[in-house]
Motif scaffolding. Structure first.
Motif, short mmCIF file in Angstrom:
data_model
loop_
_atom_site.label_atom_id
_atom_site.label_comp_id
_atom_site.label_asym_id
_atom_site.label_seq_id
_atom_site.Cartn_x
_atom_site.Cartn_y
_atom_site.Cartn_z
N LEU A 17 -1.95 -14.42 9.14
CA LEU A 17 -3.35 -14.27 8.75
C LEU A 17 -3.89 -12.90 9.16
O LEU A 17 -4.70 -12.30 8.45
CB LEU A 17 -4.20 -15.38 9.35
CG LEU A 17 -3.97 -16.78 8.79
CD1 LEU A 17 -4.81 -17.80 9.53
CD2 LEU A 17 -4.26 -16.82 7.31
N LYS A 18 -3.44 -12.42 10.31
CA LYS A 18 -3.90 -11.11 10.79
C LYS A 18 -3.38 -9.99 9.89
O LYS A 18 -4.09 -9.01 9.64
CB LYS A 18 -3.44 -10.90 12.24
CG LYS A 18 -4.05 -9.68 12.91
CD LYS A 18 -3.70 -9.62 14.36
CE LYS A 18 -2.40 -8.83 14.46
NZ LYS A 18 -2.00 -8.57 15.85
N ASP A 19 -2.15 -10.12 9.42
CA ASP A 19 -1.53 -9.08 8.60
C ASP A 19 -1.75 -9.29 7.10
O ASP A 19 -1.16 -8.57 6.29
CB ASP A 19 -0.02 -9.03 8.87
CG ASP A 19 0.28 -8.65 10.31
OD1 ASP A 19 -0.58 -8.02 10.94
OD2 ASP A 19 1.38 -8.99 10.79
N TYR A 25 -4.39 -14.29 -0.03
CA TYR A 25 -3.14 -14.49 0.71
C TYR A 25 -3.40 -15.41 1.91
O TYR A 25 -2.59 -16.28 2.21
CB TYR A 25 -2.58 -13.15 1.19
CG TYR A 25 -1.27 -13.26 1.90
CD1 TYR A 25 -0.08 -13.36 1.21
CD2 TYR A 25 -1.21 -13.27 3.30
CE1 TYR A 25 1.14 -13.45 1.85
CE2 TYR A 25 0.01 -13.37 3.96
CZ TYR A 25 1.17 -13.45 3.24
OH TYR A 25 2.36 -13.56 3.88
N GLN A 26 -4.53 -15.22 2.58
CA GLN A 26 -4.87 -16.06 3.72
C GLN A 26 -5.02 -17.52 3.30
O GLN A 26 -4.55 -18.42 3.99
CB GLN A 26 -6.17 -15.58 4.36
CG GLN A 26 -6.05 -14.25 5.05
CD GLN A 26 -7.38 -13.76 5.58
OE1 GLN A 26 -8.43 -14.28 5.23
NE2 GLN A 26 -7.33 -12.74 6.42
N ILE A 27 -5.66 -17.74 2.18
CA ILE A 27 -5.82 -19.12 1.68
C ILE A 27 -4.47 -19.72 1.36
O ILE A 27 -4.20 -20.88 1.66
CB ILE A 27 -6.75 -19.13 0.44
CG1 ILE A 27 -8.17 -18.75 0.85
CG2 ILE A 27 -6.73 -20.49 -0.24
CD1 ILE A 27 -9.10 -18.50 -0.31
N GLY A 28 -3.59 -18.94 0.75
CA GLY A 28 -2.24 -19.42 0.44
C GLY A 28 -1.45 -19.78 1.68
O GLY A 28 -0.73 -20.79 1.70
N VAL A 29 -1.58 -18.99 2.72
CA VAL A 29 -0.88 -19.28 3.98
C VAL A 29 -1.39 -20.57 4.59
O VAL A 29 -0.61 -21.42 5.05
CB VAL A 29 -1.02 -18.10 4.97
CG1 VAL A 29 -0.54 -18.50 6.36
CG2 VAL A 29 -0.26 -16.89 4.48
N LEU A 30 -2.70 -20.76 4.59
CA LEU A 30 -3.27 -21.99 5.15
C LEU A 30 -2.85 -23.22 4.36
O LEU A 30 -2.47 -24.24 4.93
CB LEU A 30 -4.79 -21.89 5.21
CG LEU A 30 -5.33 -20.93 6.26
CD1 LEU A 30 -6.84 -20.80 6.14
CD2 LEU A 30 -4.95 -21.37 7.65
N ILE A 31 -2.91 -23.13 3.05
CA ILE A 31 -2.49 -24.26 2.21
C ILE A 31 -1.01 -24.55 2.43
O ILE A 31 -0.59 -25.70 2.56
CB ILE A 31 -2.79 -23.99 0.73
CG1 ILE A 31 -4.30 -24.00 0.50
CG2 ILE A 31 -2.12 -25.01 -0.16
CD1 ILE A 31 -4.72 -23.55 -0.88
#
Length: 59
Positions: A17-19, A25-31
Motif C-alpha cells: 500500500l505504501k509503494d 492499485y491500493q483498492i486491488g491489493v485490499l480486495i
C-alpha cells in the motif's frame, strides 16, 4: 514443506500500500487480501449447510 509454502505466501500488505502507484492499485491489493478469507468462509458455510441438511434428512 508446509512451512516453506507458508513463508512464500506471506505478503506485506502495508508495504504494498505504501509503494502503490495510485489509489486503484491500493483498492486491488485490499480486495486481493480479503478474497482468500471470503472463499474459505463460503466453503465452510457450504459444508456446514450440507451437513445440517443431511442430518435433518436422516431423522
Amino acid at each position: 514443506m508446509r512451512s516453506l509454502i507458508l513463508f512464500l505466501q506471506q505478503v506485506n500488505v502495508e508495504q504494498k500500500l505504501k509503494d502503490a502507484p495510485d489509489s486503484q492499485y491500493q483498492i486491488g491489493v485490499l480486495i486481493g487480501s480479503f478474497v482468500p478469507f471470503i472463499v474459505l468462509a463460503v466453503i465452510a458455510y457450504t459444508l456446514y449447510y450440507r451437513a445440517k441438511k443431511k442430518e435433518q434428512n436422516l431423522k
